[in-house]
Design a protein around this motif. Structure first.
Motif, PDB file in Angstrom:
ATOM      1  N   SER A  77       0.835  -1.197   0.000  1.00  0.00           N
ATOM      2  CA  SER A  77       0.000   0.000   0.000  1.00  0.00           C
ATOM      3  C   SER A  77       0.872   1.250   0.000  1.00  0.00           C
ATOM      4  O   SER A  77       2.077   1.189   0.249  1.00  0.00           O
ATOM      5  N   GLU A  78       0.246   2.387  -0.276  1.00  0.00           N
ATOM      6  CA  GLU A  78       0.893   3.682  -0.101  1.00  0.00           C
ATOM      7  C   GLU A  78       0.423   4.203   1.263  1.00  0.00           C
ATOM      8  O   GLU A  78      -0.716   4.648   1.399  1.00  0.00           O
ATOM      9  N   PRO A  79       1.286   4.104   2.292  1.00  0.00           N
ATOM     10  CA  PRO A  79       0.852   4.488   3.633  1.00  0.00           C
ATOM     11  C   PRO A  79       0.906   5.999   3.862  1.00  0.00           C
ATOM     12  O   PRO A  79       1.832   6.674   3.423  1.00  0.00           O
ATOM     13  N   ILE A  80      -0.122   6.516   4.522  1.00  0.00           N
ATOM     14  CA  ILE A  80      -0.135   7.911   4.954  1.00  0.00           C
ATOM     15  C   ILE A  80      -0.495   7.919   6.434  1.00  0.00           C
ATOM     16  O   ILE A  80      -1.605   7.522   6.806  1.00  0.00           O
ATOM     17  N   VAL A  81       0.436   8.350   7.259  1.00  0.00           N
ATOM     18  CA  VAL A  81       0.162   8.479   8.689  1.00  0.00           C
ATOM     19  C   VAL A  81      -0.540   9.813   8.897  1.00  0.00           C
ATOM     20  O   VAL A  81       0.005  10.868   8.577  1.00  0.00           O
ATOM     21  N   ALA A  82      -1.784   9.747   9.377  1.00  0.00           N
ATOM     22  CA  ALA A  82      -2.574  10.958   9.538  1.00  0.00           C
ATOM     23  C   ALA A  82      -3.657  10.739  10.585  1.00  0.00           C
ATOM     24  O   ALA A  82      -4.144   9.625  10.769  1.00  0.00           O
ATOM     25  N   ASP A  83      -4.031  11.825  11.236  1.00  0.00           N
ATOM     26  CA  ASP A  83      -5.153  11.857  12.169  1.00  0.00           C
ATOM     27  C   ASP A  83      -6.258  12.650  11.482  1.00  0.00           C
ATOM     28  O   ASP A  83      -6.156  13.872  11.354  1.00  0.00           O
ATOM     29  N   LEU A  84      -7.285  11.975  11.020  1.00  0.00           N
ATOM     30  CA  LEU A  84      -8.307  12.637  10.213  1.00  0.00           C
ATOM     31  C   LEU A  84      -9.214  13.557  11.019  1.00  0.00           C
ATOM     32  O   LEU A  84     -10.091  14.202  10.446  1.00  0.00           O
ATOM     33  N   THR A  85      -8.998  13.651  12.328  1.00  0.00           N
ATOM     34  CA  THR A  85      -9.694  14.677  13.107  1.00  0.00           C
ATOM     35  C   THR A  85      -8.969  16.016  13.009  1.00  0.00           C
ATOM     36  O   THR A  85      -9.501  17.036  13.413  1.00  0.00           O
ATOM     37  N   ASP A  86      -7.767  16.009  12.438  1.00  0.00           N
ATOM     38  CA  ASP A  86      -6.971  17.221  12.261  1.00  0.00           C
ATOM     39  C   ASP A  86      -7.211  17.792  10.860  1.00  0.00           C
ATOM     40  O   ASP A  86      -6.992  17.092   9.868  1.00  0.00           O
ATOM     41  N   PRO A  87      -7.670  19.046  10.759  1.00  0.00           N
ATOM     42  CA  PRO A  87      -7.959  19.620   9.436  1.00  0.00           C
ATOM     43  C   PRO A  87      -6.769  19.597   8.479  1.00  0.00           C
ATOM     44  O   PRO A  87      -6.945  19.356   7.279  1.00  0.00           O
ATOM     45  N   GLY A  88      -5.570  19.814   8.962  1.00  0.00           N
ATOM     46  CA  GLY A  88      -4.392  19.789   8.106  1.00  0.00           C
ATOM     47  C   GLY A  88      -4.118  18.406   7.549  1.00  0.00           C
ATOM     48  O   GLY A  88      -3.768  18.253   6.369  1.00  0.00           O
ATOM     49  N   ASP A  89      -4.285  17.391   8.399  1.00  0.00           N
ATOM     50  CA  ASP A  89      -4.098  16.017   7.931  1.00  0.00           C
ATOM     51  C   ASP A  89      -5.169  15.636   6.915  1.00  0.00           C
ATOM     52  O   ASP A  89      -4.887  14.971   5.915  1.00  0.00           O
ATOM     53  N   ARG A  90      -6.422  16.054   7.158  1.00  0.00           N
ATOM     54  CA  ARG A  90      -7.485  15.768   6.187  1.00  0.00           C
ATOM     55  C   ARG A  90      -7.166  16.388   4.838  1.00  0.00           C
ATOM     56  O   ARG A  90      -7.334  15.752   3.794  1.00  0.00           O
ATOM     57  N   ALA A  91      -6.678  17.616   4.850  1.00  0.00           N
ATOM     58  CA  ALA A  91      -6.331  18.292   3.591  1.00  0.00           C
ATOM     59  C   ALA A  91      -5.191  17.571   2.888  1.00  0.00           C
ATOM     60  O   ALA A  91      -5.209  17.424   1.652  1.00  0.00           O
ATOM     61  N   ARG A  92      -4.216  17.094   3.649  1.00  0.00           N
ATOM     62  CA  ARG A  92      -3.077  16.382   3.058  1.00  0.00           C
ATOM     63  C   ARG A  92      -3.534  15.087   2.395  1.00  0.00           C
ATOM     64  O   ARG A  92      -3.112  14.755   1.286  1.00  0.00           O
ATOM     65  N   VAL A  93      -4.419  14.357   3.050  1.00  0.00           N
ATOM     66  CA  VAL A  93      -4.929  13.112   2.470  1.00  0.00           C
ATOM     67  C   VAL A  93      -5.787  13.419   1.244  1.00  0.00           C
ATOM     68  O   VAL A  93      -5.673  12.761   0.210  1.00  0.00           O
ATOM     69  N   ALA A  94      -6.641  14.422   1.337  1.00  0.00           N
ATOM     70  CA  ALA A  94      -7.518  14.788   0.215  1.00  0.00           C
ATOM     71  C   ALA A  94      -6.716  15.214  -1.007  1.00  0.00           C
ATOM     72  O   ALA A  94      -7.171  15.056  -2.135  1.00  0.00           O
ATOM     73  N   ALA A  95      -5.519  15.746  -0.795  1.00  0.00           N
ATOM     74  CA  ALA A  95      -4.681  16.207  -1.903  1.00  0.00           C
ATOM     75  C   ALA A  95      -3.949  15.059  -2.605  1.00  0.00           C
ATOM     76  O   ALA A  95      -3.310  15.271  -3.631  1.00  0.00           O
ATOM     77  N   THR A  96      -4.051  13.853  -2.067  1.00  0.00           N
ATOM     78  CA  THR A  96      -3.407  12.694  -2.682  1.00  0.00           C
ATOM     79  C   THR A  96      -4.085  12.404  -4.014  1.00  0.00           C
ATOM     80  O   THR A  96      -5.292  12.212  -4.084  1.00  0.00           O
ATOM     81  N   SER A  97      -3.310  12.389  -5.071  1.00  0.00           N
ATOM     82  CA  SER A  97      -3.897  12.223  -6.408  1.00  0.00           C
ATOM     83  C   SER A  97      -4.263  10.772  -6.679  1.00  0.00           C
ATOM     84  O   SER A  97      -3.662   9.853  -6.140  1.00  0.00           O
ATOM     85  N   GLY A  98      -5.262  10.602  -7.517  1.00  0.00           N
ATOM     86  CA  GLY A  98      -5.621   9.278  -7.990  1.00  0.00           C
ATOM     87  C   GLY A  98      -6.617   8.527  -7.130  1.00  0.00           C
ATOM     88  O   GLY A  98      -6.962   7.399  -7.451  1.00  0.00           O
ATOM     89  N   ILE A  99      -7.095   9.099  -6.047  1.00  0.00           N
ATOM     90  CA  ILE A  99      -8.066   8.387  -5.211  1.00  0.00           C
ATOM     91  C   ILE A  99      -9.416   8.390  -5.914  1.00  0.00           C
ATOM     92  O   ILE A  99      -9.945   9.444  -6.261  1.00  0.00           O
ATOM     93  N   THR A 100      -9.953   7.193  -6.147  1.00  0.00           N
ATOM     94  CA  THR A 100     -11.241   7.072  -6.822  1.00  0.00           C
ATOM     95  C   THR A 100     -12.328   6.484  -5.925  1.00  0.00           C
ATOM     96  O   THR A 100     -13.504   6.632  -6.222  1.00  0.00           O
ATOM     97  N   HIS A 101     -11.931   5.799  -4.854  1.00  0.00           N
ATOM     98  CA  HIS A 101     -12.887   5.190  -3.928  1.00  0.00           C
ATOM     99  C   HIS A 101     -12.399   5.414  -2.503  1.00  0.00           C
ATOM    100  O   HIS A 101     -11.187   5.453  -2.255  1.00  0.00           O
ATOM    101  N   LEU A 102     -13.332   5.509  -1.570  1.00  0.00           N
ATOM    102  CA  LEU A 102     -13.001   5.694  -0.170  1.00  0.00           C
ATOM    103  C   LEU A 102     -13.721   4.662   0.670  1.00  0.00           C
ATOM    104  O   LEU A 102     -14.926   4.458   0.507  1.00  0.00           O
TER     105      LEU A 102
END
Length: 67
Positions: A38-63
């Protein structure tokens, strides 16, 4: 919890076995490290900055939202 353990990890492992490209997100860096393929991303999705970083990951088609 996310892709590092439990249901989230099970879903990620299944998707990887089926040939999907998986971006795995969790706060648990060690758990993500052991999820090979996998492509791992360590993030806390309760943190707005981490959410933005994950959302900026290109190529995501499904969640898969698993907690």
């Amino acid at each position: 919890m996310g892709a590092a353990s439990g249901i989230g990890r099970g879903v990620a492992e299944r998707l990887l076995r089926d040939g999907a490209q998986v971006v795995a997100v969790d706060r648990d860096a060690d758990g993500l490290e052991s999820l090979s393929g996998s492509e791992p991303i360590v993030a806390d999705l309760t943190d707005p900055g981490d959410r933005a970083r994950v959302a900026a990951t290109s190529g995501i088609t499904h969640l898969v939202n698993s907690a």
